[in-house]
Write a protein that holds these residues in place. Structure first.
Motif, PDB file in Angstrom:
ATOM      1  N   VAL A  35       0.730  -1.266  -0.009  1.00  0.00           N
ATOM      2  CA  VAL A  35      -0.131  -0.004   0.133  1.00  0.00           C
ATOM      3  C   VAL A  35       0.870   1.186   0.040  1.00  0.00           C
ATOM      4  N   GLU A  36       1.759   1.485   0.954  1.00  0.00           N
ATOM      5  CA  GLU A  36       2.889   2.342   0.717  1.00  0.00           C
ATOM      6  C   GLU A  36       3.483   2.739  -0.535  1.00  0.00           C
ATOM      7  N   LEU A  37       3.916   1.588  -1.050  1.00  0.00           N
ATOM      8  CA  LEU A  37       4.700   1.893  -2.233  1.00  0.00           C
ATOM      9  C   LEU A  37       3.580   2.296  -3.289  1.00  0.00           C
ATOM     10  N   LEU A  44      -2.225   5.574  -6.201  1.00  0.00           N
ATOM     11  CA  LEU A  44      -3.202   5.451  -5.213  1.00  0.00           C
ATOM     12  C   LEU A  44      -3.111   6.669  -4.149  1.00  0.00           C
ATOM     13  N   SER A  45      -4.123   7.239  -3.634  1.00  0.00           N
ATOM     14  CA  SER A  45      -4.146   8.282  -2.525  1.00  0.00           C
ATOM     15  C   SER A  45      -4.512   7.697  -1.378  1.00  0.00           C
ATOM     16  N   LEU A  49      -8.020   5.047  -0.715  1.00  0.00           N
ATOM     17  CA  LEU A  49      -7.784   3.880   0.265  1.00  0.00           C
ATOM     18  C   LEU A  49      -8.830   4.040   1.351  1.00  0.00           C
ATOM     19  N   GLU A  50      -8.631   5.384   2.104  1.00  0.00           N
ATOM     20  CA  GLU A  50      -9.854   5.373   3.097  1.00  0.00           C
ATOM     21  C   GLU A  50     -11.219   5.495   2.525  1.00  0.00           C
ATOM     22  N   LYS A  52     -12.391   3.512   0.109  1.00  0.00           N
ATOM     23  CA  LYS A  52     -12.637   2.166  -0.256  1.00  0.00           C
ATOM     24  C   LYS A  52     -12.442   1.305   0.988  1.00  0.00           C
ATOM     25  N   ILE A  53     -11.836   1.536   2.246  1.00  0.00           N
ATOM     26  CA  ILE A  53     -11.872   0.914   3.139  1.00  0.00           C
ATOM     27  C   ILE A  53     -13.472   1.014   4.020  1.00  0.00           C
ATOM     28  N   ALA A  54     -14.073   2.387   4.049  1.00  0.00           N
ATOM     29  CA  ALA A  54     -15.123   2.344   4.636  1.00  0.00           C
ATOM     30  C   ALA A  54     -16.280   1.985   3.675  1.00  0.00           C
ATOM     31  N   GLU A  55     -16.202   1.955   2.596  1.00  0.00           N
ATOM     32  CA  GLU A  55     -17.129   1.222   1.543  1.00  0.00           C
ATOM     33  C   GLU A  55     -17.221  -0.282   2.051  1.00  0.00           C
ATOM     34  N   MET A  56     -15.956  -0.817   1.809  1.00  0.00           N
ATOM     35  CA  MET A  56     -16.010  -2.504   2.163  1.00  0.00           C
ATOM     36  C   MET A  56     -16.259  -2.616   3.470  1.00  0.00           C
ATOM     37  N   ASP A  57     -16.051  -1.884   4.588  1.00  0.00           N
ATOM     38  CA  ASP A  57     -16.510  -2.096   6.023  1.00  0.00           C
ATOM     39  C   ASP A  57     -17.984  -2.014   6.001  1.00  0.00           C
TER      40      ASP A  57
END
Length: 68
Positions: A35-37, A44-45, A49-50, A52-57
């Motif tokens: 993810v960092e790379l 990716l910003s 990422l945040e 998409k994480i919220a959406e999947m959660d």
């Protein structure tokens, strides 16, 4: 002899659990590095990422069935 057998089973189980813990750590570390790379390379910003994480959660925590 039965107690020895079940004790050995318990020791083996604990050993396997320790192995899984180590494997989980290294998989999590590899995931974080990837993810960092991706972020460093601008592919990716953190905001994407945040989001998409919220959406999947949200998908994982909401039950598709109505609660009575």
């Amino acid at each position: 002899m039965d107690s020895f057998s079940s004790s050995m089973d318990l020791v083996q189980f604990i050993g396997k659990l320790g192995d899984l813990k180590d494997e989980h750590y290294y998989m999590t570390l590899a995931h974080a590095a990837m993810v960092e790379l991706l972020i460093e390379k601008g592919l990716l910003s953190r905001q994407e990422l945040e989001r998409k994480i919220a959406e999947m959660d949200h998908l994982m925590t909401d039950s598709p069935y109505p609660m009575a």
